[in-house]
Design a protein around this motif. Sequence first.
Motif, short mmCIF file in Angstrom:
data_model
loop_
_atom_site.label_atom_id
_atom_site.label_comp_id
_atom_site.label_asym_id
_atom_site.label_seq_id
_atom_site.Cartn_x
_atom_site.Cartn_y
_atom_site.Cartn_z
N ILE B 61 9.51 35.50 2.14
CA ILE B 61 10.35 34.29 2.20
C ILE B 61 11.44 34.46 3.28
O ILE B 61 11.66 33.58 4.10
CB ILE B 61 11.01 34.00 0.83
N LEU B 62 12.10 35.62 3.26
CA LEU B 62 13.16 35.86 4.24
C LEU B 62 12.60 35.87 5.66
O LEU B 62 13.20 35.32 6.58
CB LEU B 62 13.86 37.21 3.96
N PHE B 63 11.45 36.50 5.81
CA PHE B 63 10.85 36.62 7.13
C PHE B 63 10.45 35.24 7.68
O PHE B 63 10.62 34.96 8.86
CB PHE B 63 9.64 37.54 7.05
N VAL B 64 9.92 34.39 6.80
CA VAL B 64 9.55 33.03 7.22
C VAL B 64 10.80 32.30 7.73
O VAL B 64 10.76 31.63 8.76
CB VAL B 64 8.90 32.25 6.04
N GLY B 65 11.92 32.44 6.99
CA GLY B 65 13.17 31.79 7.39
C GLY B 65 13.63 32.28 8.76
O GLY B 65 14.04 31.49 9.61
N VAL B 66 13.55 33.60 8.98
CA VAL B 66 13.98 34.17 10.27
C VAL B 66 13.09 33.66 11.40
O VAL B 66 13.58 33.23 12.45
CB VAL B 66 13.95 35.72 10.22
N LEU B 67 11.77 33.68 11.17
CA LEU B 67 10.84 33.22 12.21
C LEU B 67 11.05 31.74 12.52
O LEU B 67 11.07 31.32 13.68
CB LEU B 67 9.39 33.43 11.75
N TRP B 68 11.21 30.96 11.46
CA TRP B 68 11.38 29.51 11.60
C TRP B 68 12.64 29.20 12.44
O TRP B 68 12.63 28.31 13.28
CB TRP B 68 11.47 28.89 10.21
N ALA B 69 13.69 29.97 12.19
CA ALA B 69 14.95 29.74 12.92
C ALA B 69 14.82 30.04 14.41
O ALA B 69 15.63 29.59 15.21
CB ALA B 69 16.07 30.58 12.30
N LEU B 70 13.79 30.82 14.78
CA LEU B 70 13.61 31.13 16.20
C LEU B 70 13.11 29.92 16.98
O LEU B 70 13.24 29.86 18.19
CB LEU B 70 12.62 32.29 16.37
N PHE B 71 12.52 28.96 16.25
CA PHE B 71 12.06 27.74 16.92
C PHE B 71 13.22 26.75 16.95
O PHE B 71 13.62 26.25 15.90
CB PHE B 71 10.86 27.13 16.18
N PRO B 72 13.78 26.48 18.11
CA PRO B 72 14.95 25.59 18.15
C PRO B 72 14.59 24.17 17.75
O PRO B 72 13.45 23.72 17.94
CB PRO B 72 15.40 25.65 19.62
N LYS B 73 15.59 23.46 17.21
CA LYS B 73 15.40 22.06 16.83
C LYS B 73 15.17 21.23 18.09
O LYS B 73 15.77 21.51 19.14
CB LYS B 73 16.66 21.53 16.14
N LYS B 74 14.35 20.21 17.95
CA LYS B 74 14.14 19.29 19.08
C LYS B 74 15.46 18.54 19.31
O LYS B 74 16.11 18.10 18.38
CB LYS B 74 13.03 18.31 18.71
N ARG B 75 15.84 18.45 20.59
CA ARG B 75 17.09 17.76 20.88
C ARG B 75 16.88 16.26 20.82
O ARG B 75 16.00 15.71 21.48
CB ARG B 75 17.60 18.16 22.26
N ASP B 76 17.72 15.65 20.00
CA ASP B 76 17.65 14.19 19.87
C ASP B 76 18.19 13.52 21.11
O ASP B 76 18.97 14.09 21.86
CB ASP B 76 18.55 13.74 18.70
N THR B 168 19.98 29.78 10.86
CA THR B 168 19.11 30.77 10.23
C THR B 168 19.31 30.76 8.71
O THR B 168 18.34 30.75 7.95
CB THR B 168 19.42 32.19 10.78
N LEU B 169 20.58 30.73 8.29
CA LEU B 169 20.86 30.72 6.85
C LEU B 169 20.29 29.45 6.22
O LEU B 169 19.72 29.48 5.12
CB LEU B 169 22.37 30.77 6.59
N GLU B 170 20.45 28.35 6.93
CA GLU B 170 19.96 27.06 6.42
C GLU B 170 18.44 27.11 6.25
O GLU B 170 17.91 26.65 5.23
CB GLU B 170 20.33 25.98 7.45
N LYS B 171 17.76 27.71 7.21
CA LYS B 171 16.30 27.78 7.13
C LYS B 171 15.84 28.79 6.08
O LYS B 171 14.79 28.60 5.46
CB LYS B 171 15.72 28.05 8.51
N GLN B 172 16.63 29.86 5.89
CA GLN B 172 16.35 30.78 4.78
C GLN B 172 16.41 30.00 3.47
O GLN B 172 15.57 30.17 2.59
CB GLN B 172 17.42 31.90 4.69
N TYR B 173 17.44 29.19 3.37
CA TYR B 173 17.66 28.43 2.14
C TYR B 173 16.50 27.44 1.92
O TYR B 173 15.95 27.36 0.82
CB TYR B 173 19.00 27.69 2.23
N ILE B 174 16.14 26.73 3.00
CA ILE B 174 15.06 25.74 2.86
C ILE B 174 13.73 26.43 2.50
O ILE B 174 12.99 25.95 1.65
CB ILE B 174 14.91 24.90 4.16
N SER B 175 13.45 27.58 3.15
CA SER B 175 12.18 28.25 2.83
C SER B 175 12.19 28.76 1.38
O SER B 175 11.16 28.75 0.71
CB SER B 175 11.86 29.38 3.82
N SER B 176 13.38 29.16 0.87
CA SER B 176 13.47 29.58 -0.54
C SER B 176 13.26 28.39 -1.47
O SER B 176 12.58 28.50 -2.49
CB SER B 176 14.84 30.21 -0.83
N VAL B 177 13.86 27.25 -1.09
CA VAL B 177 13.70 26.04 -1.92
C VAL B 177 12.23 25.61 -1.93
O VAL B 177 11.68 25.25 -2.97
CB VAL B 177 14.59 24.89 -1.38
#
Lengths: 185, 360
Positions: B61-76, B168-177
């Motif tokens: 779960i933690l690793f998924v969050g870290v990897l996910w955070a490496l992909f930057p959000k698309k700029r609106d 990163t913390l936010e994505k850790q949280y979302i992947s845990s949820v």
Amino acid sequence: MKKEKSIFVKVGYLLGIIFCLVASISLVYASYMMISWTFSEHPDIVYSDYSNSYDYYENEKSGQDSDTISDTINGETIMFQELGFEKYAGLVEVSYNLNVPSDTDSNGLEIYFVKSVNGYYQFANSYDSIVTDYKSCQKKNVMTTSGSCTIGNGGGIIIYNTANKPRSFTLSFTIKYDPSLIESN
Amino acid sequence: MKKYNITLESAYAISMIILFSIVYITILVLAFTFLYDGYLEWFANKQGTEFGFYTGIIGVILFVGVLWALFPKKRDGIVLKKKDAPKLFELLDKAVAKTQIHPIDTIRLVPGSSIAVTGLFNKQLLVGIASLRYITEKDFEAILYHEIGHFAAKDTKVGSFLGVYFETLEKQYISSVKFWNYSPHYAIAIIGLPSLAMSWLLMHLFSFLYAPYSKFREYKADEFAASHSNPKQFANALVHYSAYTYAHDVIMPQIIVQLLSENKKLTNVYATMTNYWHKENAEASMNAVLSDTEQFKDSHPSLQNRLKNLDVTKVNENEGKTLKTMFPEFEKFEEQLSDDYTIRIGINSGLLDRSTKSLD
């Protein structure tokens, strides 16, 4: 327009800085511990080296049996000698005598008795946790020792070499049991 | 030789950056340690912590969050060119020259109503398109100085650093949820609780530490704006802008959610808002923003406190040409960004999937 910060704000910032630094140091230490654990040696889980080598049923009518094991443990290894019976409605008393050759080092050689095979599994998985099952009869860094301990179904003796060097020993033991309590299938 | 003046605030910002850099590294170490413990238990038959089954799952779960955070959000949003709003670029050039900061690299029109700045190396001014129809040129100029104040104080650099960690913390949280939501049984879901609790606690710790610093940076930027325009002009801009964006952010999501639930959408969200900007709503919004009380975890001070800091007690009517007059084709931009805002509201309300990219 420039306004001076109040003393509360300054104290607040100072406390914040101290908190951040203390928390950072703690986390660095925690990371160091985790990395150390990861790169430390993780010995194989040996469920039983001699469990099939001894047949108690040969002399079950006597209510007493004896044997001697002489061996050398190479490197950090856990050996388990099962001494009880699979189906026995009582406890077995084990008297033992352990000797380490006088010309060798016993540092790191430890023995533990476990009352059941679950105690062995607990020991093998986390030998440093508080498991009361094997704490009562433990001996560490022994050269020559003897004593007795009571075990139950599936229990036995653990010989644990914590040193990463060969350790030799001779273990003789006698078990006393009541043959009438051995359950037949 | 350049002289650096280390203030308590900058020392605090540096210590926050150090702490959250180490938090980030610790999460990485924890993820790898847990994964390794799981490997010992599952594949290597070696002694680990005895809890390899659980730690292995938490590590994933933690690793998924870290990897996910490496992909930057698309700029609106839409990057503006000079021909899109020549007067706006002139205004910006004038303000930059007056304040002597390095030039702003990009102006981006974004969905919604916020006006903000961002960027570690590439300075970006973000203009919420909803503000074009209401905010006046003079008010915008005053707010522009506030945003330039953030650049001048290098707040965006600190914010960009900390933003990476917070994401990163936010994505850790979302992947845990997500692990909790998609687990087939509570007995399995409960394994992810430690990572859920850890990321939740760290997110709150982050807000707790960052909020007071952020508020003081806002006060500083207010003072910067007041000194480069004047306190009354900036206060006036702040109050009117806050009231309009408050009304927009309360009214429009309700209308959008209603329409989305009927499988409909607005072609121009921002034009629709003008229908609801009548006297009663304007007064209600003004009262709401002026009576709003400040919470510790808010990133911005309350409007009352900001006005008090500027020593302004009275606010005038906002008069003059609105910002939209600087954009020859402002409706084209509004329509382009209308769906983006609708999608954002749809995702936040749970009506649209997080992966929704288009409403067509």
